[in-house]
Motif scaffolding. Structure first.
Motif, PDB file in Angstrom:
ATOM      1  N   ASP A  50       8.944   6.528  -7.087  1.00  0.00           N
ATOM      2  CA  ASP A  50       8.230   5.270  -6.844  1.00  0.00           C
ATOM      3  C   ASP A  50       7.073   5.494  -5.875  1.00  0.00           C
ATOM      4  O   ASP A  50       6.000   4.909  -6.026  1.00  0.00           O
ATOM      5  CB  ASP A  50       9.189   4.225  -6.255  1.00  0.00           C
ATOM      6  N   VAL A 108      -2.098   1.427  -0.770  1.00  0.00           N
ATOM      7  CA  VAL A 108      -1.139   0.422  -0.316  1.00  0.00           C
ATOM      8  C   VAL A 108      -0.480   0.952   0.947  1.00  0.00           C
ATOM      9  O   VAL A 108      -0.154   2.134   1.030  1.00  0.00           O
ATOM     10  CB  VAL A 108      -0.083   0.103  -1.385  1.00  0.00           C
ATOM     11  N   LEU A 111       6.074  -1.561  -5.256  1.00  0.00           N
ATOM     12  CA  LEU A 111       6.824  -0.329  -4.980  1.00  0.00           C
ATOM     13  C   LEU A 111       6.766   0.023  -3.496  1.00  0.00           C
ATOM     14  O   LEU A 111       7.770   0.430  -2.893  1.00  0.00           O
ATOM     15  CB  LEU A 111       6.278   0.831  -5.829  1.00  0.00           C
ATOM     16  N   GLU A 168      -7.020   2.524 -12.809  1.00  0.00           N
ATOM     17  CA  GLU A 168      -7.545   1.183 -13.046  1.00  0.00           C
ATOM     18  C   GLU A 168      -8.403   1.128 -14.304  1.00  0.00           C
ATOM     19  O   GLU A 168      -8.526   0.078 -14.942  1.00  0.00           O
ATOM     20  CB  GLU A 168      -8.352   0.720 -11.840  1.00  0.00           C
ATOM     21  N   THR A 175      -7.775   2.856  -4.451  1.00  0.00           N
ATOM     22  CA  THR A 175      -6.801   1.819  -4.099  1.00  0.00           C
ATOM     23  C   THR A 175      -5.677   2.426  -3.281  1.00  0.00           C
ATOM     24  O   THR A 175      -5.085   3.421  -3.686  1.00  0.00           O
ATOM     25  CB  THR A 175      -6.218   1.181  -5.365  1.00  0.00           C
ATOM     26  N   VAL A 191       4.111   6.913  -7.616  1.00  0.00           N
ATOM     27  CA  VAL A 191       3.422   5.895  -8.416  1.00  0.00           C
ATOM     28  C   VAL A 191       2.572   5.012  -7.507  1.00  0.00           C
ATOM     29  O   VAL A 191       1.429   4.672  -7.827  1.00  0.00           O
ATOM     30  CB  VAL A 191       4.435   5.035  -9.195  1.00  0.00           C
ATOM     31  N   ALA A 192       3.128   4.672  -6.363  1.00  0.00           N
ATOM     32  CA  ALA A 192       2.388   3.813  -5.429  1.00  0.00           C
ATOM     33  C   ALA A 192       1.148   4.510  -4.886  1.00  0.00           C
ATOM     34  O   ALA A 192       0.149   3.850  -4.577  1.00  0.00           O
ATOM     35  CB  ALA A 192       3.304   3.388  -4.282  1.00  0.00           C
ATOM     36  N   ARG A 193       1.201   5.842  -4.787  1.00  0.00           N
ATOM     37  CA  ARG A 193       0.081   6.578  -4.189  1.00  0.00           C
ATOM     38  C   ARG A 193      -0.952   7.022  -5.226  1.00  0.00           C
ATOM     39  O   ARG A 193      -2.108   7.251  -4.881  1.00  0.00           O
ATOM     40  CB  ARG A 193       0.600   7.831  -3.470  1.00  0.00           C
ATOM     41  N   ALA A 194      -0.529   7.203  -6.458  1.00  0.00           N
ATOM     42  CA  ALA A 194      -1.412   7.808  -7.458  1.00  0.00           C
ATOM     43  C   ALA A 194      -2.589   6.888  -7.788  1.00  0.00           C
ATOM     44  O   ALA A 194      -2.415   5.714  -8.076  1.00  0.00           O
ATOM     45  CB  ALA A 194      -0.630   8.126  -8.728  1.00  0.00           C
ATOM     46  N   CYS A 195      -3.770   7.446  -7.740  1.00  0.00           N
ATOM     47  CA  CYS A 195      -4.978   6.689  -8.101  1.00  0.00           C
ATOM     48  C   CYS A 195      -5.574   7.174  -9.417  1.00  0.00           C
ATOM     49  O   CYS A 195      -6.308   6.451 -10.075  1.00  0.00           O
ATOM     50  CB  CYS A 195      -6.017   6.804  -6.997  1.00  0.00           C
ATOM     51  N   ARG A 226      -5.495  -4.546 -11.881  1.00  0.00           N
ATOM     52  CA  ARG A 226      -5.212  -3.555 -12.925  1.00  0.00           C
ATOM     53  C   ARG A 226      -4.228  -2.497 -12.437  1.00  0.00           C
ATOM     54  O   ARG A 226      -4.591  -1.370 -12.129  1.00  0.00           O
ATOM     55  CB  ARG A 226      -6.514  -2.928 -13.394  1.00  0.00           C
ATOM     56  N   LYS A 259       1.865  -1.005  -7.620  1.00  0.00           N
ATOM     57  CA  LYS A 259       1.782  -0.211  -6.393  1.00  0.00           C
ATOM     58  C   LYS A 259       2.232  -1.032  -5.187  1.00  0.00           C
ATOM     59  O   LYS A 259       2.954  -0.543  -4.315  1.00  0.00           O
ATOM     60  CB  LYS A 259       0.343   0.252  -6.172  1.00  0.00           C
TER      61      LYS A 259
END
Lengths: 143, 151
Positions: free
Chosen positions: A124, B4, B105, A99, B2, A127-131, B97, B102
């Motif tokens: 994918d 999801v 996906l 972020e 963050t 990517v969804a999990r990476a912070c 951001r 996320k």
């Protein structure tokens, strides 16, 4: 040295340059340490990139690579380099929160597309999990 | 941090109540005529029938966004498998951001995981996400038009 955005520090050389020789290249200060040696082709350099004392990753390359186009980097380093280049953010570390890059979702998607094209696959789900930048880079390396 | 994740509608609802008015204010059309009034009873029925799919975005546990879809076989293609029609998606502006990527996906991954074979979504003309959705592989197939027929 901590004021530089990123550092490539040579931590050892084999058949390399005099110890403690400092190089300035592409804005990155590269500190050579190790045994004295010549400067011919085939010199192997091991380096690690760091920022403010935190290791970002390490790599190894020939001296010609090192002086000409940069030391060969592992996927982890490449991911950080691509993110720095594409976002204009300097001095990223593995702990940098995604972020903090200040990108919106479209820009983040374009960044992921660039990483996939230039470095390697990343799922994918990763990517969804990476912070953090490091988690993203780790996902590329383990893909 | 963050995260999801898939959640039941009923688990999200108490916190989502605070986001719905912001969502409506930013994206709803004809706000002078059509006011927000969430039909909690019918959502609860859909949840009981396992026809809702909810993915949430949380930052340090706090709900900051969601994507909701209705999941059921299509009336025209009942043998094709479950299809998902996006009901709504939203993320608080200060948390956008990269969180939208996320969210989508995980939305896609989890829909596929529950057996959905086709999904539909949309975006407002005044808040156009076409480039983002096409970048994710969604195909622009329809144009939607609205006309207010009340007094």
């Amino acid at each position: 040295m901590g004021s530089l955005p990123a550092l490539a520090e040579v931590v050892s050389v084999r058949d390399g340059r005099p110890a403690d020789q400092l190089w300035q290249y592409h804005g990155h200060r590269q500190r050579l340490e190790g045994d004295d040696a010549g400067s011919g082709a085939g010199v192997r350099l091991r380096a690690r990139r760091s920022f403010n004392g935190r290791a970002l990753g390490s790599g190894e390359g020939g001296q010609r690579d090192f002086l000409g186009s940069g030391i060969q980097m592992n996927a982890h380093d490449k991911v950080i380099e691509v993110i720095e280049r594409e976002t204009g953010c300097a001095g990223l570390s593995a702990a940098t929160d995604i972020e903090a890059l200040g990108v919106d979702s479209l820009e983040y998607l374009q960044l992921i597309t660039t990483i996939r094209r230039e470095i390697g696959e990343i799922s994918d789900e990763a990517v969804a999990r990476a912070c953090t930048v490091g988690e993203l880079a780790q996902a590329v390396e383990t893909a | 941090m963050t995260t999801v994740q898939v959640e039941p509608w009923s688990a999200m609802l108490p916190e989502a109540e605070g986001l719905f008015p912001l969502h409506w204010r930013e994206l709803a059309v004809r706000q002078d005529k059509i006011k927000i009034s969430i039909d909690r009873e019918r959502y609860a029925i859909l949840e009981q029938k396992n026809m809702l799919h909810v993915v949430t975005v949380r930052v340090d546990g706090r709900l900051v966004g969601y994507a909701v879809a209705f999941v059921l076989p299509h009336m025209h293609y009942k043998d094709a498998g479950d299809m998902a029609m996006t009901d709504m998606y939203f993320i608080l502006p200060e948390f956008r951001r990269g969180a939208g990527l996320k969210l989508f996906l995980e939305f896609e991954r989890s829909l596929k995981a529950r057996g959905v074979v086709n999904a539909m979504t949309s975006c407002k003309v005044h808040s156009d996400n076409t480039e983002f959705l096409e970048g994710l592989g969604w195909q622009w197939t329809d144009k939607t038009f609205c006309k207010y027929l009340g007094d």
